[in-house]
Motif scaffolding. Structure first.
Motif, short mmCIF file in Angstrom:
data_model
loop_
_atom_site.label_atom_id
_atom_site.label_comp_id
_atom_site.label_asym_id
_atom_site.label_seq_id
_atom_site.Cartn_x
_atom_site.Cartn_y
_atom_site.Cartn_z
N ILE A 183 1.00 -0.84 -0.24
CA ILE A 183 -0.31 0.26 0.07
C ILE A 183 1.25 0.80 0.33
CG2 ILE A 183 -1.69 1.30 1.35
CD1 ILE A 183 -2.78 -1.08 0.31
N ASN A 184 2.34 1.00 0.90
CA ASN A 184 3.36 2.18 1.07
C ASN A 184 3.38 2.64 -0.25
OD1 ASN A 184 2.59 3.28 3.00
ND2 ASN A 184 4.26 1.68 4.65
N ILE A 185 3.68 1.37 -1.32
CA ILE A 185 3.84 2.43 -2.76
C ILE A 185 3.30 2.39 -3.01
CG2 ILE A 185 6.31 1.25 -2.21
CD1 ILE A 185 5.19 -1.03 -3.84
N PHE A 193 -11.65 -1.18 -0.60
CA PHE A 193 -10.78 -0.26 -0.11
C PHE A 193 -11.74 1.85 0.11
CE2 PHE A 193 -7.85 -2.93 -2.43
CZ PHE A 193 -6.90 -2.75 -1.77
N ASN A 194 -11.20 1.71 1.73
CA ASN A 194 -11.83 3.07 2.33
C ASN A 194 -10.99 4.44 0.87
OD1 ASN A 194 -9.39 4.15 3.63
ND2 ASN A 194 -9.76 2.63 4.98
N ASP A 195 -11.36 5.68 1.31
CA ASP A 195 -11.18 6.46 0.73
C ASP A 195 -9.77 6.63 0.94
OD1 ASP A 195 -13.70 6.77 -0.46
OD2 ASP A 195 -14.41 7.82 1.19
N PHE A 196 -9.56 7.01 2.26
CA PHE A 196 -8.05 7.43 2.48
C PHE A 196 -7.28 6.09 1.88
CE2 PHE A 196 -4.08 6.36 5.72
CZ PHE A 196 -3.35 7.59 5.48
N ILE A 197 -6.83 5.02 1.67
CA ILE A 197 -6.01 3.88 0.97
C ILE A 197 -6.18 3.64 -0.44
CG2 ILE A 197 -5.78 1.10 0.87
CD1 ILE A 197 -4.71 2.38 3.36
N LEU A 198 -8.05 4.31 -1.08
CA LEU A 198 -7.67 4.70 -2.72
C LEU A 198 -6.51 6.55 -2.69
CD1 LEU A 198 -11.36 4.40 -3.12
CD2 LEU A 198 -10.07 2.51 -3.68
N GLU A 199 -7.40 6.95 -1.87
CA GLU A 199 -5.96 7.86 -2.22
C GLU A 199 -4.36 7.89 -2.62
OE1 GLU A 199 -7.10 11.28 0.31
OE2 GLU A 199 -8.86 11.08 0.21
N LEU A 217 -3.56 4.88 -3.20
CA LEU A 217 -2.57 4.42 -4.32
C LEU A 217 -2.90 5.34 -5.16
CD1 LEU A 217 -5.09 1.24 -3.26
CD2 LEU A 217 -2.60 1.00 -3.28
N GLU A 218 -4.12 5.83 -5.56
CA GLU A 218 -3.91 6.58 -6.63
C GLU A 218 -3.08 7.78 -7.17
OE1 GLU A 218 -7.81 9.00 -7.65
OE2 GLU A 218 -8.78 7.45 -6.62
N ASP A 219 -2.64 8.03 -5.58
CA ASP A 219 -1.39 9.13 -5.53
C ASP A 219 0.14 8.53 -5.74
OD1 ASP A 219 -3.27 11.09 -5.35
OD2 ASP A 219 -2.04 10.92 -2.95
N GLY A 220 -0.20 7.03 -5.82
CA GLY A 220 1.26 6.51 -6.34
C GLY A 220 1.71 5.72 -5.18
N GLY A 221 1.39 5.53 -3.75
CA GLY A 221 2.56 5.66 -2.96
C GLY A 221 1.76 6.74 -1.92
N LEU A 222 2.49 6.36 -0.54
CA LEU A 222 2.12 7.06 0.67
C LEU A 222 2.76 8.04 0.94
CD1 LEU A 222 1.15 7.49 3.68
CD2 LEU A 222 3.09 5.83 4.58
N VAL A 223 4.12 8.31 0.06
CA VAL A 223 5.12 9.00 0.67
C VAL A 223 4.65 10.51 -0.22
CG1 VAL A 223 7.35 10.39 -0.12
CG2 VAL A 223 7.18 8.26 0.90
N GLU A 224 3.97 9.99 -1.67
CA GLU A 224 3.88 10.51 -3.12
C GLU A 224 2.20 11.24 -2.29
OE1 GLU A 224 4.16 7.74 -3.53
OE2 GLU A 224 6.29 7.95 -4.72
N HIS A 225 1.45 10.84 -1.71
CA HIS A 225 0.32 11.06 -1.08
C HIS A 225 0.69 12.53 -0.92
CE1 HIS A 225 -3.80 11.08 0.03
NE2 HIS A 225 -3.25 10.76 1.96
N TYR A 226 1.74 12.30 0.63
CA TYR A 226 2.12 13.53 1.80
C TYR A 226 2.23 14.35 0.51
CZ TYR A 226 -0.02 10.58 5.93
OH TYR A 226 -1.20 10.07 6.48
N LEU A 227 3.59 13.79 -0.04
CA LEU A 227 3.78 15.45 -0.79
C LEU A 227 2.35 15.91 -1.99
CD1 LEU A 227 7.15 13.43 -2.94
CD2 LEU A 227 7.03 15.40 -0.93
#
Length: 163
Positions: A98-100, A140-146, A148-158
């Motif tokens: 999930i993180n990636i 998947f819940n909205d947070f996990i979907l976000e 995944l859509e952003d390409g991973g956790l680091v990209e999501h927070y960036l």
């Protein structure tokens, strides 16, 4: 990452550990092309050359057990795997995936090697397009979907400006 994923199924048995996914002897490099060229070679020597972008792994219990090496899901994703469906996952492998930005789905579905599977992550549906069977999964819940859509956790927070 699309909320709808469609690809060809590759079947693997129970207890595929991270050393089977990417053997430790190849971990001297961070080159993802090199790592991806060796995925699953110990159990399926032809896999690295035959896997295509969009393909889906379908596995049994305890997929990703063993070490916590993040290179395992990274190499699978880089090789073109778009999702992994398994009856169960090792917790660290699940979280690393999930993180990636690699969707991992806990489900027990009927499919054969080569079947075409269509996954709707938002609605919680897997369709076997080959046999025309449909399976309900937990969406998947909205947070996990976000993530995944952003390409991973680091990209999501960036993207959110939090790093």
């Amino acid at each position: 990452m699309n909320k709808i994923i469609q690809g060809r199924a590759w079947k693997f048995p129970d207890n595929i550990d991270t050393d089977v996914i990417i053997p430790g002897r190849y971990l001297r490099t961070f080159n993802l092309d090199e790592l991806a060229s060796h995925i699953m070679e110990g159990i399926r020597p032809d896999f690295p050359t035959k896997v295509k972008k969009g393909d889906i792994i379908l596995a049994g219990n305890n997929f990703g057990c063993g070490s916590s090496r993040e290179q395992a899901p990274r190499a699978l994703k880089h090789a073109g795997i778009s999702a992994i469906i398994a009856k169960s996952f090792a917790r660290i492998f699940y979280r690393n995936s999930i993180n990636i930005g690699l969707p991992v789905i806990v489900a027990d579905i009927k499919a054969d090697e080569g079947d075409i599977l269509k996954i709707d992550l938002e609605k919680g549906i897997i369709e076997n397009k080959t046999t025309m069977e449909t399976f309900k999964i937990k969406p998947f819940n909205d947070f996990i979907l976000e993530i995944l859509e952003d390409g991973g956790l680091v990209e999501h927070y960036l993207k959110k400006g939090r790093l």
